[in-house]
Structures are given as structure tokens and as C-alpha cells.
Design an enzyme around this catalytic site. Structure first.
Site, short mmCIF file in Angstrom:
data_model
loop_
_atom_site.label_atom_id
_atom_site.label_comp_id
_atom_site.label_asym_id
_atom_site.label_seq_id
_atom_site.Cartn_x
_atom_site.Cartn_y
_atom_site.Cartn_z
CG ASP A 172 -6.00 -11.25 54.19
OD1 ASP A 172 -5.88 -10.49 55.16
OD2 ASP A 172 -5.03 -11.77 53.61
CG ASP A 178 2.85 -4.55 55.41
OD1 ASP A 178 2.43 -5.02 56.49
OD2 ASP A 178 2.12 -4.36 54.43
#
Lengths: 252, 210
Positions: A11, A130
């Protein structure tokens, strides 16, 4: 023989690695280039960089970061986070990303997937999904980094994305992500059963068995993991050696 | 000097940096004179076949590439850059390729659990043919073990008319030509610049070609 892939995920925020990478011996564990080099040396099969920078202005420098990464590692990597149009995709591919992953923008504007696939080829367009369980064998698609439910069925969306021209699905289970309880086998299987493009399972890796479960119980092509690698609980090589023992084809 | 042909289609940084690791002098360029004057050239590429041909034509690069090749200078096409060396592609009905290799580019058929695109690390099997040239082995594969893993990311693959040009094959729903070679021209369907140590060795072999 085509092998199954192990993919560490990083990330990135304001061009720095976040979610603490604790590599021993790295001078700067916040530097995406340093961390990428370390994973290149471990012979990870691919890397995924997800940019979670909020500010649009700062995100512009992502392209420069991607160029810097491409100059320093000689392995494939995917870049995602905040991609919203064709020019974003072109800039990232030209900067050296092998693939781009599109999440919110693809759900909001499915035509973007179709246009991108026509322009650049399906092989570099990853649909990131997601998904969160809403009932037995039912999952809902979330967007905006998992903050916004869409009411859309994840299995149906996966099929649609593949039909539109996505070349791969990066499937994250929001229920399992961060739990270290293993990948969501039911979700992953539900998706791999209905699409004929590669699927990357994501969310939940905590033990070696979790990787073999994902590969042996579903038809997924790759497993993505973050903290298990970032905290050096296991190296990519250890995971692959374990998988080889279990009969999963890997590159060693 | 090695010209890395930058026609706005795909990654040039990795291949540029990789060649420089082996002390190659490189120039990233879309100037016809650079392509004509350089000792070697690399044509990378990501995208659609017809868009790429249009760009090469618009930027006046088709003739310089053909002249470079005709002069016997080493030339390497990577992925789409390799496919463009063929005459045509199923991906593009209208656009004609460079036609340096005879034959076309075809799409994998998704069937019986064969996923398309072909994505990931697969093995490059060296071609052993009766032809004298092939017996000696492709110079790009010098010191590369047989069945080495290289990285693929594609839905289309080359189908050369003359099978003698096949220098390496890969199994994916049958075997396909993953490395082609004809005198001074090389084409890789895989990405050497993304294939870690094996890929770098292949690029080093290209740099060291005379």
C-alpha cells in the site's frame, strides 16, 4: 507449465509504503523502490502497488514513482488505486507497470473497462473487486476502498467485468482481509467457477496452509498477501517451497 | 548504441535500464535517423496491433525499421513489438504488420479450462531442429538453461509460416512459438525485461551480439 503466482502487495500513500513493512536490513522500509527490490530478490512472481493517497495533486507523482520502480526491478508489477480514465492507464503503462487495476471507476463506469481493453489489450486490465458476504454464497461489491456498498452481486459483476474485456480479477474478501484466518474459499471458488480469465485471491493469508488451500480448493491462479511477507513471517520462497511439497506448480 | 523505439506504446524504462546494466549505450527515440544510425534496435510494445502500426506509420518509423533490419543489424521485438514483425494479426482486420517474419498472430482459444490471457511464469523450451542454424542454438539463449521460466502476459501469439524461425516454444493449450529468430532479427513473446535473472541474461546476450 504455467505456474501459480505468489504476489506481495504494497500500500502506497504519498509515495511511501504504509502498513509498516518490517524488513530487517532495509535502510528505508518506507521507500517503495527499496521494498520492491527486496521482493525482486526473493523472486516474488509479481508485485501489486495500491495507491491509497487521498489528494489528487499528490497522486500525480505516482507516475514518477512507477518509472522509478520500473528502472530498479526487472519483474512484472500491477498498479492500482484511483485510476479513473484512459489517460491514467496509458501513463502508468508507459511508466512501466505491466498491468493496472481498476476498482471504483470500473463499477461506476463499466465502459471504461471495455475501452481500456480495446485500447491496451485485456492482458493489462485487472478488475479489482472488494466483496463482502451478505448471506450464504452471496457477496456484495464495495467501492471507494471498501467504504461504499453498491448493492451489486460480486459473482455477477465478475462475469460482467470479464465479458467487458478485463484480463484478470483481483478478488479481495473484505470479511477475511486482515484476519489471518485464510482466504475466502467459498467466494474465490464462486468467482473462478464462472470466469475464464485468471483470478488473484486476496485477503486473509496468515499461514502456509492458507496458500495451498486457496490453490487446491479453488481454481485461482495467484495468491496475494501483505503482512505475512512484510513482517517476514515467511519469505516468498518459503511459501513456494511449501506449495511445491503440496503438489502446486510454482516457479522455484 | 542501441535504439529503444519509443512510439508511445508501452514500457521503455525497464528495457532501457536492463540494457544499461550490461554497459550498453542506449537512446530512447522516435527519430528515424537514430534507428538508421544505431547498431541495434529494440521495439517494445503494449496495446492493440492496429493502434501500434498506426503510430509507427504516423511517426515515419516503418521504413527506418525495415532498413535497419535489411542492413543486417540486430533487432529485438518484445511482446506486441514482436507481433508487429509479422504480416498480420487476428486482432486487427485492416492493419498490416511489418512483414519481416512471414505468418500471422492468432488468439488463444479459451477452452477446457484454458484461461485467456496467458498470464504468469511459464517455461521457454529451446527448439532443437535439424536445421544447422537451430542446432547451434539461438544466440539469445546462450547460457540459458532449457525450460527456464520467463514472464508472459498476452492473449495473442505468433504463428510463423516458416517453422524454422522458431527458436523457443512454450506450452499453453498446446505449444506456441514464444521466441522467433531469423538471422539478425529476434522476437520474444515473453518479457525479458520483466523476467528477473533469466530475462536479464537474455538481454545481456542481445547486448553482446556482434
Amino acid at each position: 507449465m504455467l505456474t501459480r503466482r505468489i504476489i506481495p502487495c504494497l500500500d502506497i500513500k504519498d509515495n511511501r509504503v504504509v502498513k509498516g513493512v518490517k524488513f530487517l536490513g532495509l535502510r528505508d522500509a518506507g521507500d517503495p523502490v527499496e521494498v520492491a527490490k527486496a521482493y525482486d530478490q526473493q523472486e516474488a512472481d509479481e508485485l501489486v502497488f495500491l495507491d491509497i493517497t487521498a489528494s489528487f495533486q499528490k497522486r500525480k507523482t505516482l507516475v514518477e514513482l512507477v518509472e522509478e520502480i520500473a528502472k530498479n526491478i526487472f519483474m512484472p508489477f500491477t498498479v492500482g488505486g484511483g485510476i479513473s480514465d484512459i489517460s491514467d492507464i496509458r501513463n502508468l503503462l508507459n511508466a512501466g507497470a505491466e498491468k493496472v487495476s481498476i476498482n471504483t471507476a470500473a463499477v461506476k463506469c463499466p465502459d471504461l473497462v471495455a475501452r481500456a481493453a480495446r485500447r491496451f489489450g485485456s492482458q493489462c486490465i485487472v478488475a479489482a473487486i472488494d466483496a463482502k458476504a451478505t448471506g450464504a454464497r452471496q457477496w456484495e461489491v464495495y467501492i471507494n476502498g471498501g467504504r461504499t456498498p453498491t448493492g451489486q452481486d460480486a459473482v455477477e459483476w465478475a462475469k460482467q467485468a470479464a465479458n467487458l474485456g478485463a484480463g484478470e480479477i483481483l478478488l479481495t474478501s473484505m470479511d477475511y482481509d486482515g484476519t489471518k484466518d485464510g482466504y475466502d474459499i467459498a467466494l474465490t471458488k464462486a468467482i473462478t467457477d464462472v470466469v475464464s480469465i485468471p483470478v488473484i485471491a486476496s485477503g486473509g493469508a496468515g499461514k502456509l496452509e492458507h496458500f495451498s488451500d486457496a490453490f487446491l480448493k479453488t481454481n485461482c491462479d495467484a495468491c496475494l498477501a501483505a503482512s505475512i511477507f512484510h513482517y517476514e513471517e515467511y519469505t516468498v520462497k518459503q511459501v513456494k517451497e511449501y506449495l511445491k511439497e503440496k503438489g502446486v506448480p510454482v516457479r522455484l | 548504441m542501441i535504439a529503444i523505439i519509443d512510439y508511445g506504446m508501452g514500457n521503455i524504462h525497464s528495457v532501457n535500464k536492463a540494457l544499461q546494466l550490461f554497459s550498453a549505450k542506449t537512446v530512447i527515440t522516435n527519430k528515424p535517423e537514430d534507428i538508421l544510425n544505431c547498431e541495434k534496435a529494440v521495439l517494445p510494445g503494449v496495446g492493440a496491433f492496429d493502434d501500434a502500426m498506426q503510430e509507427l506509420e504516423k511517426q515515419g518509423l516503418v521504413e527506418p525499421i525495415k532498413k535497419h533490419v535489411a542492413a543486417g543489424k540486430p533487432f529485438l521485438g518484445i511482446c506486441l513489438g514482436m507481433q508487429l514483425l509479422f504480416e498480420k494479426s487476428q486482432e486487427a482486420k485492416e492493419a498490416r504488420g511489418l512483414g519481416i517474419f512471414k505468418g500471422g498472430v492468432v488468439k488463444f482459444k479459451a477452452a477446457k479450462g484454458l484461461k485467456v490471457p496467458h498470464m504468469g511464469w511459464n517455461q521457454l523450451k529451446k527448439c532443437q531442429m535439424s536445421d544447422v542454424k537451430c542446432q547451434n542454438g539461438c544466440p539469445l539463449l546462450k547460457n540459458i538453461p532449457d525450460n527456464a521460466f520467463v514472464y508472459f502476459c498476452h492473449s495473442y501469439y505468433p504463428d510463423p509460416k516458416d517453422k524454422q524461425v522458431i527458436a523457443g516454444v512454450t506450452e499453453y493449450g498446446g505449444s506456441f512459438a514464444s521466441l522467433v529468430w531469423q538471422e539478425n532479427v529476434f522476437g520474444a513473446q515473453f518479457h525479458p525485461e520483466k523476467s528477473q535473472s533469466i530475462g536479464l541474461k537474455i538481454l545481456e546476450n542481445f547486448v553482446k551480439l556482434c
